[in-house]
Design an enzyme around this catalytic site. Structure first.
Site, PDB file in Angstrom:
ATOM      1  N   TYR A  52      10.120   4.303  -3.787  1.00  0.00           N
ATOM      2  CA  TYR A  52       9.185   3.167  -3.647  1.00  0.00           C
ATOM      3  C   TYR A  52       9.290   2.247  -4.855  1.00  0.00           C
ATOM      4  CZ  TYR A  52       4.802   0.622  -4.349  1.00  0.00           C
ATOM      5  OH  TYR A  52       3.890  -0.363  -4.629  1.00  0.00           O
ATOM      6  N   ARG A  61      -3.838   7.560 -13.999  1.00  0.00           N
ATOM      7  CA  ARG A  61      -3.615   6.246 -13.400  1.00  0.00           C
ATOM      8  C   ARG A  61      -4.667   5.293 -13.948  1.00  0.00           C
ATOM      9  NH1 ARG A  61       0.303   8.589 -12.424  1.00  0.00           N
ATOM     10  NH2 ARG A  61       1.471   8.812 -10.482  1.00  0.00           N
ATOM     11  N   ASN A 108      -3.221   0.885  -9.976  1.00  0.00           N
ATOM     12  CA  ASN A 108      -3.706   1.495  -8.719  1.00  0.00           C
ATOM     13  C   ASN A 108      -4.982   0.818  -8.230  1.00  0.00           C
ATOM     14  OD1 ASN A 108      -1.933   3.573  -9.890  1.00  0.00           O
ATOM     15  ND2 ASN A 108      -2.675   4.811  -8.181  1.00  0.00           N
ATOM     16  N   THR A 168       4.077  -4.011  -8.643  1.00  0.00           N
ATOM     17  CA  THR A 168       3.347  -2.832  -9.120  1.00  0.00           C
ATOM     18  C   THR A 168       3.733  -2.462 -10.546  1.00  0.00           C
ATOM     19  OG1 THR A 168       3.147  -0.453  -8.750  1.00  0.00           O
ATOM     20  CG2 THR A 168       5.160  -1.448  -7.987  1.00  0.00           C
ATOM     21  N   ASP A 169       2.851  -1.723 -11.203  1.00  0.00           N
ATOM     22  CA  ASP A 169       3.187  -1.220 -12.546  1.00  0.00           C
ATOM     23  C   ASP A 169       4.209  -0.078 -12.474  1.00  0.00           C
ATOM     24  OD1 ASP A 169       1.560   0.797 -11.504  1.00  0.00           O
ATOM     25  OD2 ASP A 169       0.060   0.712 -13.105  1.00  0.00           O
ATOM     26  N   GLU A 170       4.439   0.470 -11.257  1.00  0.00           N
ATOM     27  CA  GLU A 170       5.359   1.617 -11.149  1.00  0.00           C
ATOM     28  C   GLU A 170       6.794   1.234 -11.481  1.00  0.00           C
ATOM     29  OE1 GLU A 170       4.978   4.359  -7.996  1.00  0.00           O
ATOM     30  OE2 GLU A 170       2.826   4.111  -7.843  1.00  0.00           O
ATOM     31  N   LYS A 227      10.567  -1.699  -5.138  1.00  0.00           N
ATOM     32  CA  LYS A 227       9.741  -2.801  -5.657  1.00  0.00           C
ATOM     33  C   LYS A 227      10.446  -3.462  -6.843  1.00  0.00           C
ATOM     34  CE  LYS A 227       6.129  -3.947  -4.514  1.00  0.00           C
ATOM     35  NZ  LYS A 227       5.690  -4.893  -3.453  1.00  0.00           N
ATOM     36  N   LEU A 286       2.129  -4.789  11.481  1.00  0.00           N
ATOM     37  CA  LEU A 286       1.189  -3.761  11.968  1.00  0.00           C
ATOM     38  C   LEU A 286       1.866  -2.392  12.025  1.00  0.00           C
ATOM     39  CD1 LEU A 286      -0.791  -5.732  14.722  1.00  0.00           C
ATOM     40  CD2 LEU A 286      -1.413  -5.340  12.336  1.00  0.00           C
TER      41      LEU A 286
HETATM   42  P1  NAD Z   1      -0.570  -1.227   2.624  1.00  0.00           P
HETATM   43  O1  NAD Z   1       0.450  -0.186   2.907  1.00  0.00           O
HETATM   44  O2  NAD Z   1      -2.009  -0.922   2.790  1.00  0.00           O
HETATM   45  O3  NAD Z   1      -0.280  -2.511   3.528  1.00  0.00           O
HETATM   46  C1  NAD Z   1       1.012  -3.009   3.729  1.00  0.00           C
HETATM   47  C2  NAD Z   1       0.946  -4.027   4.869  1.00  0.00           C
HETATM   48  O4  NAD Z   1       2.262  -4.561   5.047  1.00  0.00           O
HETATM   49  C3  NAD Z   1       0.523  -3.417   6.207  1.00  0.00           C
HETATM   50  O5  NAD Z   1      -0.404  -4.256   6.844  1.00  0.00           O
HETATM   51  C4  NAD Z   1       1.818  -3.345   6.994  1.00  0.00           C
HETATM   52  O6  NAD Z   1       1.629  -3.439   8.389  1.00  0.00           O
HETATM   53  C5  NAD Z   1       2.562  -4.548   6.441  1.00  0.00           C
HETATM   54  N1  NAD Z   1       4.027  -4.431   6.594  1.00  0.00           N
HETATM   55  C6  NAD Z   1       4.803  -3.370   6.272  1.00  0.00           C
HETATM   56  N2  NAD Z   1       6.080  -3.637   6.580  1.00  0.00           N
HETATM   57  C7  NAD Z   1       6.118  -4.892   7.066  1.00  0.00           C
HETATM   58  C8  NAD Z   1       7.161  -5.751   7.523  1.00  0.00           C
HETATM   59  N3  NAD Z   1       8.435  -5.350   7.551  1.00  0.00           N
HETATM   60  N4  NAD Z   1       6.833  -7.007   7.937  1.00  0.00           N
HETATM   61  C9  NAD Z   1       5.542  -7.417   7.920  1.00  0.00           C
HETATM   62  N5  NAD Z   1       4.516  -6.660   7.517  1.00  0.00           N
HETATM   63  C10 NAD Z   1       4.802  -5.405   7.074  1.00  0.00           C
HETATM   64  O7  NAD Z   1      -0.237  -1.731   1.155  1.00  0.00           O
HETATM   65  P2  NAD Z   1      -1.222  -2.196  -0.004  1.00  0.00           P
HETATM   66  O8  NAD Z   1      -1.707  -1.013  -0.730  1.00  0.00           O
HETATM   67  O9  NAD Z   1      -2.181  -3.170   0.541  1.00  0.00           O
HETATM   68  O10 NAD Z   1      -0.176  -2.936  -0.946  1.00  0.00           O
HETATM   69  C11 NAD Z   1       0.109  -4.310  -0.768  1.00  0.00           C
HETATM   70  C12 NAD Z   1       1.129  -4.745  -1.805  1.00  0.00           C
HETATM   71  O11 NAD Z   1       0.630  -4.501  -3.107  1.00  0.00           O
HETATM   72  C13 NAD Z   1       2.458  -3.984  -1.706  1.00  0.00           C
HETATM   73  O12 NAD Z   1       3.494  -4.898  -1.970  1.00  0.00           O
HETATM   74  C14 NAD Z   1       2.369  -2.944  -2.811  1.00  0.00           C
HETATM   75  O13 NAD Z   1       3.633  -2.629  -3.306  1.00  0.00           O
HETATM   76  C15 NAD Z   1       1.548  -3.704  -3.843  1.00  0.00           C
HETATM   77  N6  NAD Z   1       0.753  -2.847  -4.743  1.00  0.00           N
HETATM   78  C16 NAD Z   1      -0.159  -1.962  -4.229  1.00  0.00           C
HETATM   79  C17 NAD Z   1      -0.940  -1.208  -5.098  1.00  0.00           C
HETATM   80  C18 NAD Z   1      -1.978  -0.240  -4.598  1.00  0.00           C
HETATM   81  O14 NAD Z   1      -2.593   0.445  -5.417  1.00  0.00           O
HETATM   82  N7  NAD Z   1      -2.220  -0.127  -3.304  1.00  0.00           N
HETATM   83  C19 NAD Z   1      -0.777  -1.359  -6.472  1.00  0.00           C
HETATM   84  C20 NAD Z   1       0.200  -2.225  -6.950  1.00  0.00           C
HETATM   85  C21 NAD Z   1       0.938  -3.002  -6.070  1.00  0.00           C
HETATM   86  O1  DAU Z   2       0.349   2.078  -9.691  1.00  0.00           O
HETATM   87  C1  DAU Z   2       0.370   1.264  -8.562  1.00  0.00           C
HETATM   88  C2  DAU Z   2       0.719   2.088  -7.345  1.00  0.00           C
HETATM   89  O2  DAU Z   2      -0.422   2.889  -7.060  1.00  0.00           O
HETATM   90  C3  DAU Z   2       1.091   1.250  -6.133  1.00  0.00           C
HETATM   91  O3  DAU Z   2       2.246   0.524  -6.409  1.00  0.00           O
HETATM   92  C4  DAU Z   2       1.294   2.123  -4.896  1.00  0.00           C
HETATM   93  O4  DAU Z   2       1.516   1.320  -3.760  1.00  0.00           O
HETATM   94  C5  DAU Z   2       0.033   2.938  -4.679  1.00  0.00           C
HETATM   95  O5  DAU Z   2       0.205   3.814  -3.588  1.00  0.00           O
HETATM   96  C6  DAU Z   2      -0.313   3.726  -5.939  1.00  0.00           C
HETATM   97  O6  DAU Z   2       0.674   4.765  -6.185  1.00  0.00           O
HETATM   98  P1  DAU Z   2       0.254   6.235  -6.658  1.00  0.00           P
HETATM   99  O7  DAU Z   2       1.327   7.163  -6.302  1.00  0.00           O
HETATM  100  O8  DAU Z   2      -0.221   6.216  -8.070  1.00  0.00           O
HETATM  101  O9  DAU Z   2      -1.055   6.407  -5.717  1.00  0.00           O
HETATM  102  P2  DAU Z   2      -1.579   7.648  -4.849  1.00  0.00           P
HETATM  103  O10 DAU Z   2      -2.951   7.275  -4.397  1.00  0.00           O
HETATM  104  O11 DAU Z   2      -0.605   8.082  -3.831  1.00  0.00           O
HETATM  105  O12 DAU Z   2      -1.702   8.805  -5.928  1.00  0.00           O
HETATM  106  C7  DAU Z   2      -2.504   8.643  -7.087  1.00  0.00           C
HETATM  107  C8  DAU Z   2      -2.342   9.887  -7.918  1.00  0.00           C
HETATM  108  O13 DAU Z   2      -2.974  10.987  -7.232  1.00  0.00           O
HETATM  109  C9  DAU Z   2      -0.910  10.317  -8.135  1.00  0.00           C
HETATM  110  O14 DAU Z   2      -0.776  10.865  -9.428  1.00  0.00           O
HETATM  111  C10 DAU Z   2      -0.675  11.394  -7.084  1.00  0.00           C
HETATM  112  C11 DAU Z   2      -2.045  12.031  -6.944  1.00  0.00           C
HETATM  113  N1  DAU Z   2      -2.384  12.555  -5.610  1.00  0.00           N
HETATM  114  C12 DAU Z   2      -2.248  11.730  -4.544  1.00  0.00           C
HETATM  115  C13 DAU Z   2      -2.561  12.179  -3.272  1.00  0.00           C
HETATM  116  C14 DAU Z   2      -2.397  11.275  -2.079  1.00  0.00           C
HETATM  117  C15 DAU Z   2      -2.870  13.850  -5.472  1.00  0.00           C
HETATM  118  O15 DAU Z   2      -3.021  14.594  -6.465  1.00  0.00           O
HETATM  119  N2  DAU Z   2      -3.189  14.283  -4.217  1.00  0.00           N
HETATM  120  C16 DAU Z   2      -3.045  13.510  -3.115  1.00  0.00           C
HETATM  121  O16 DAU Z   2      -3.339  13.982  -1.978  1.00  0.00           O
END
Ligand code: NAD
Ligand code: DAU
Length: 366
Positions: free
Chosen positions: A160, A224, A189, A134-136, A164, A36
């Protein structure tokens, strides 16, 4: 029947996954372990906590004795590992937590899984550690580069992405060295319900409704690939059910868009909504449409993100050919569903944005 530990199940994708999985596998026992952090919210799991087959545990994946007792006491045979620090901007300003959770935390889970599933007399017959990545990790692409495949060399650019990538390598090594059954998925994303409003799509929706600046980094040309979160959950389910042990799978949305196009699309969608639903004016009195202005007047180009990756694109051929994966949500309908959800869940996003997040945002983006 599986007995599943979902780490990070109170976050965005984790909560969507728990909902998806519990509906499709009602006999499975599901334990959510979540620290949390600012990104985790028990409200995201509302409605599930009364089910007998569900248990929420507030704790850290790096707490080895806690993870050991959970796996043993609940007889868990599957880990679906979402828990992470996930926001690139935060990793640029404060990388330490990313190394702690994403690298060390993942390693703690792997160590405990190995001990419980490979070295113990009471090990379950079958087991799986599924790692959500992630694809990153693949770095950045130019306009004409081919999309990332599972064979693309790792070249992470942000703290980040590097954290990963490190966790992906640890997962791979635990399979190769110890024979732990693992699978990894690398996805693009995500967007959809319960996404914390620090990521592009929910942040733009919330700011637009509140009449606040829409900060677009650089010139907004970064691209993205957008994946509706339910499609991601379906992809993970396919990997868990049919994936080859030790294999990695790309999961994408087949929806490449430049950031500025995403933000402009959100603006026009909101302009139309305020016309068809005039009652929204009372709920969001600061929205530009209420004064007869266009929402895109809020778009502001701001300083670029450090080391900003220009383009991500996923080639999901392996997942489609071997697992039958294909994304089902069209981007326009997915975005409409997301905007509608955010409007209906104003209380949710106001609550999760309260507190330290707001202070952080204000000191980093003025
Ligand atoms: P998020 O930040 O919304 O959620 C992360 C969750 O992990 C939260 O509930 C947080 O409380 C919990 N957490 C963080 N540190 C912790 C710890 N030490 N122990 C236990 N719980 C912990 O993230 P998300 O966007 O839901 O991403 C989930 C997974 O998917 C991540 O591994 C992220 O790298 C991966 N991912 C996300 C995206 C995306 O677009 N959001 C894309 C590709 C991969
Ligand atoms: O590709 C997968 C990844 O996508 C995940 O692994 C990450 O957890 C997730 O956060 C996401 O990363 P990005 O950096 O691509 O996502 P974000 O939403 O932060 O940003 C998307 C794009 O938009 C990026 O090019 C940055 C831009 N951006 C983002 C924010 C928050 C802006 O231009 N303005 C903003 O305020």
């Amino acid at each position: 029947m599986r007995r599943v530990l979902v780490t990070g199940g109170a976050g965005f994708i984790g909560a969507n996954f728990v909902r998806y999985w519990s509906e499709r596998h009602p006999d499975d026992h599901v334990v959510v372990l979540d620290a949390l952090t600012y990104a985790g919210n028990r409200e995201n799991l509302a409605g599930l906590e009364s089910h007998d087959a569900f248990r929420f545990v507030h704790g850290d994946i790096g707490d080895q004795p806690l993870v050991e007792s959970l796996i043993k006491e609940d007889g868990l045979d599957t880990i679906v590992h979402f828990a992470a620090e996930s926001h690139v901007d935060r990793s640029i300003h404060e990388p330490d937590a990313f190394i702690q959770t994403n690298v060390s935390g993942t390693h703690t889970l792997l160590k405990v899984a190995r001990e419980a599933w490979l070295d113990s007399d009471s090990a379950p017959g079958d087991h799986l550690f599924h790692h959500v990545s992630t694809d990153e990790v693949y770095g950045t692409l130019g306009r004409d580069d081919p999309a990332f495949t599972e064979k693309t060399a790792y070249a992470p650019n942000s703290p980040y992405a590097a954290s990963k990538a490190a966790s992906d390598h640890l997962v791979r090594a635990y399979h190769h060295t110890y024979g732990l059954n693992v699978t990894t998925s690398n996805c693009s994303n995500n967007y959809g319900p319960y996404q914390f409003p620090e990521k592009l799509i929910p942040l733009m929706i919330v700011n637009a409704l509140n009449g606040k600046v829409l900060p677009v980094y650089g010139d907004g040309s970064n691209i993205r690939d957008w994946l509706y979160v339910e499609d991601h959950c379906r992809g993970i389910e396919l990997v868990i059910d049919k994936g080859k042990k030790g294999e990695t799978y790309n999961i994408g949305g087949d929806n490449e868009y430049a950031n500025i196009d995403i933000v402009s699309t959100i603006c026009s969608a909101l302009d139309k909504l305020f016309v068809t639903q005039p009652e929204l004016a009372k709920v969001f009195p600061d929205a530009p449409a209420v004064k007869g202005d266009r929402t895109d007047t809020l778009i502001t180009f701001v300083k670029d993100r450090l080391g900003h990756d220009w383009r991500y694109a996923i080639d999901a051929t392996r997942s489609s050919d071997t697992l039958g994966y294909s994304p089902q949500e069209d981007f326009n309908s997915g975005l409409t569903r997301t905007i509608d959800w955010m409007i209906e869940h104003e209380t949710w996003w106001r609550a999760v944005m309260d507190g330290s997040y707001r202070d952080w945002l204000e000191t980093n983006y003025d």
